[in-house]
Design an enzyme around this catalytic site. Structure first.
Site, PDB file in Angstrom:
ATOM      1  N   GLY A 203       8.291  36.976  -1.191  1.00 32.87           N
ATOM      2  CA  GLY A 203       7.236  35.955  -1.281  1.00 32.87           C
ATOM      3  C   GLY A 203       5.953  36.437  -0.630  1.00 32.87           C
TER       4      GLY A 203
ATOM      5  N   ASP B 256      10.930  31.699  10.669  1.00 36.94           N
ATOM      6  CA  ASP B 256      12.022  32.513  10.112  1.00 36.94           C
ATOM      7  C   ASP B 256      13.234  32.582  11.041  1.00 36.94           C
ATOM      8  OD1 ASP B 256      10.507  33.010   7.871  1.00 36.94           O
ATOM      9  OD2 ASP B 256       9.662  34.868   8.658  1.00 36.94           O
TER      10      ASP B 256
HETATM   11  C1  S3P Z   1       5.106  35.316   6.482  1.00 40.97           C
HETATM   12  C2  S3P Z   1       4.840  33.995   6.662  1.00 40.97           C
HETATM   13  C3  S3P Z   1       5.871  32.949   6.637  1.00 40.97           C
HETATM   14  C4  S3P Z   1       7.264  33.545   6.817  1.00 40.97           C
HETATM   15  C5  S3P Z   1       7.476  34.748   5.945  1.00 40.97           C
HETATM   16  C6  S3P Z   1       6.475  35.831   6.293  1.00 40.97           C
HETATM   17  C7  S3P Z   1       3.992  36.281   6.479  1.00 40.97           C
HETATM   18  O1  S3P Z   1       5.848  32.301   5.368  1.00 40.97           O
HETATM   19  O2  S3P Z   1       8.245  32.576   6.553  1.00 40.97           O
HETATM   20  O3  S3P Z   1       8.771  35.274   6.109  1.00 40.97           O
HETATM   21  O4  S3P Z   1       4.235  37.485   6.606  1.00 40.97           O
HETATM   22  O5  S3P Z   1       2.847  35.825   6.364  1.00 40.97           O
HETATM   23  P1  S3P Z   1       4.876  31.032   5.096  1.00 40.97           P
HETATM   24  O6  S3P Z   1       3.485  31.502   5.101  1.00 40.97           O
HETATM   25  O7  S3P Z   1       5.305  30.547   3.732  1.00 40.97           O
HETATM   26  O8  S3P Z   1       5.200  30.057   6.171  1.00 40.97           O
END
Ligand code: S3P
Length: 452
Positions: free
Chosen positions: A101, A331
């Protein structure tokens, strides 16, 4: 499918080194690619997610080489030849980012500034994750984005695959509706290509690796608490070398293991100690955990603090994790739920609903698994969101649990199983590769050093 049985152990002792922080690694690679120079990134993880970012930039025409680091099974030294802000090229085919993601959302920020069309897609868990949160601000800046429709899913959300055509961006002033470092970062990356000042306001502070890395690459960025401004259209200058500290989100499993397992003393060396990631340590200390930080270095090249974390067996008590703490340990909530099960009393995670849109719905996966191990766990809807309560009784039973294809759920269950009253069977742990391919080989020597 790779099923796995965990039998209880009687102590964890030793010192470990982990490969680099996933969040910092993504940002180091992206800004190296957008800078004008060559950058060497050390301790880059060879996990699936970090390789997804590396391969995405290769597909965009960036010259990147990688070699294994000596003595570490999963760390790479990655050398990136920067292409400048206008040097990326249209990829020959859709970019596939697996389950990452962070890769997808940050990449969209970069592609918003590139005047060609790209399709970005991912694996089955990622194409179910919400993207409207990034598409909306990037469209306001001028990017054209088509996302998979949602009529079939019955909401106004947008999902991958995404078609994006960037270029000619306008700066933006934007208050982010959901606390998300990925959304903040996508906007700040797009802002690099916009002529003027972009301002981002966060509802709650989230991890600030993008801001720190942008500053290290000479971007014109100012941070005033939760307000960030960036002047775009300025070339990035690489610091030439970036060291990625060990991932505190991976360290979290060993911190909790050391705290809840009898006869334990575990040192995790060279961990990133960024204050926006230290929620896990703060909350565990509040629960009574014996955690020390040593050899702290505050100023390293890319402005990320680093140090050793030492944890010893502790007697834990319950706590309340407040709404504003959630992004600082987002996380780590699955493993903190395990810690809460071994504590005494009712631990509450307030406004934890963002957990529903991670690799899996982590509220469902963790509550089901903890119940399978005899722990009482409840979900309560509130006016603002959802609270999760875990009633710790100092131990968990033997049982069968599922990873739900989610690496953090799987590792949390392995830690729970090591401290359980009997065998814990996990259906499939092949998902460990996403963030921590060598989790088991780091874990085993700690357990081998038994104490009498
Ligand atoms: C992350 C932000 C978080 C986290 C993901 C990594 C990042 O997600 O849960 O594992 O590297 O910016 P969200 O921005 O959806 O909270």
């Amino acid at each position: 499918m790779k099923s796995f049985s965990v039998v209880p152990a009687c102590g964890a002792q030793g010192s470990i080194k982990l490969s680099g922080d996933k969040s910092i690694a993504h940002r180091a690679l992206i800004l190296s690619a957008l800078s004008q120079q060559k950058t060497a990134i050390y301790n880059y993880p060879s996990s699936d997610d970090c390789l997804a970012t590396l391969n995405a930039f290769k597909a965009l025409g960036c010259r990147i080489s990688q070699k294994k680091e000596k003595g570490k099974s999963s760390a790479l030294t990655v050398t990136v030849k920067g292409q400048g802000l206008s040097g990326l090229r249209r990829p020959a085919r859709p970019i596939f980012v697996g389950e990452s993601g962070t890769t997808m959302r940050l990449l969209l920020g970069v592609l918003a500034g590139c005047s060609f069309q790209t399709t970005v897609t991912g694996a089955s868990s990622l194409v179910r994750r919400p993207m409207a949160r990034v598409c909306i601000p990037l469209r306001l800046m001028g990017a054209r984005i088509e996302a998979r429709g949602t009529q079939d899913l019955g909401s106004n959300e947008e999902y991958p695959p995404l078609n994006i055509t960037g270029g000619e961006l306008q700066p933006l002033t934007y208050t982010i509706p959901v606390a998300s470092a990925q959304v903040k970062s996508a906007i700040l990356l797009a802002a690099l290509f916009a002529d003027g000042v972009t301002r981002v306001i966060e509802p709650i502070a989230t991890r600030d690796h993008t801001e720190r890395m942008l500053a290290a690459f000479g971007a014109r960025i100012k941070v005033n608490k939760q307000k960030i401004s960036l002047i775009g259209n300025t070339a990035l200058t690489s610091p030439r070398s970036v060291y990625v500290p060990a991932d505190i989100s991976s360290a979290a499993f060993f911190i909790v293991l050391g705290a809840i397992m009898p006869n334990s003393l575990v040192t995790i060396e060279g961990v990133g100690l960024n204050p926006t990631r230290m929620g896990i340590v703060q909350v565990l200390r509040r629960m009574g955990a014996d955690i020390k930080v040593k050899n702290q270095k505050l100023k390293v090249k890319n402005a990320e603090p680093i140090g050793d974390i030492i944890v010893a067996t502790s007697k834990l008590k319950a706590t309340v994790i407040k709404r504003e703490e959630i992004p600082l340990l987002i996380d780590e909530i699955p493993i903190l739920m395990v810690a809460a099960s071994f504590a005494r009393g009712r631990t509450v995670f307030q406004d934890a609903q963002e957990l529903r849109v991670k690799e899996t719905d982590r509220i469902v996966s963790m509550v089901r698994n903890l119940r399978a191990l005899g722990v009482r766990a409840e979900i309560n809807k509130t006016a603002q969101g959802e609270n999760v309560a875990v009633y710790g009784a100092g131990s968990v039973c033997a049982g069968r649990v599922e990873s739900f294809g989610d690496h953090r759920t799987a590792m949390s269950m392995i830690v729970a199983g090591l401290c359980a009253q009997g065998k814990v069977q996990i259906d499939d742990i092949s998902c460990l590769n996403k963030s921590f391919p060598d989790f088991l080989s780091v874990l085993k020597p700690l357990l081998a050093k038994r104490v009498s």
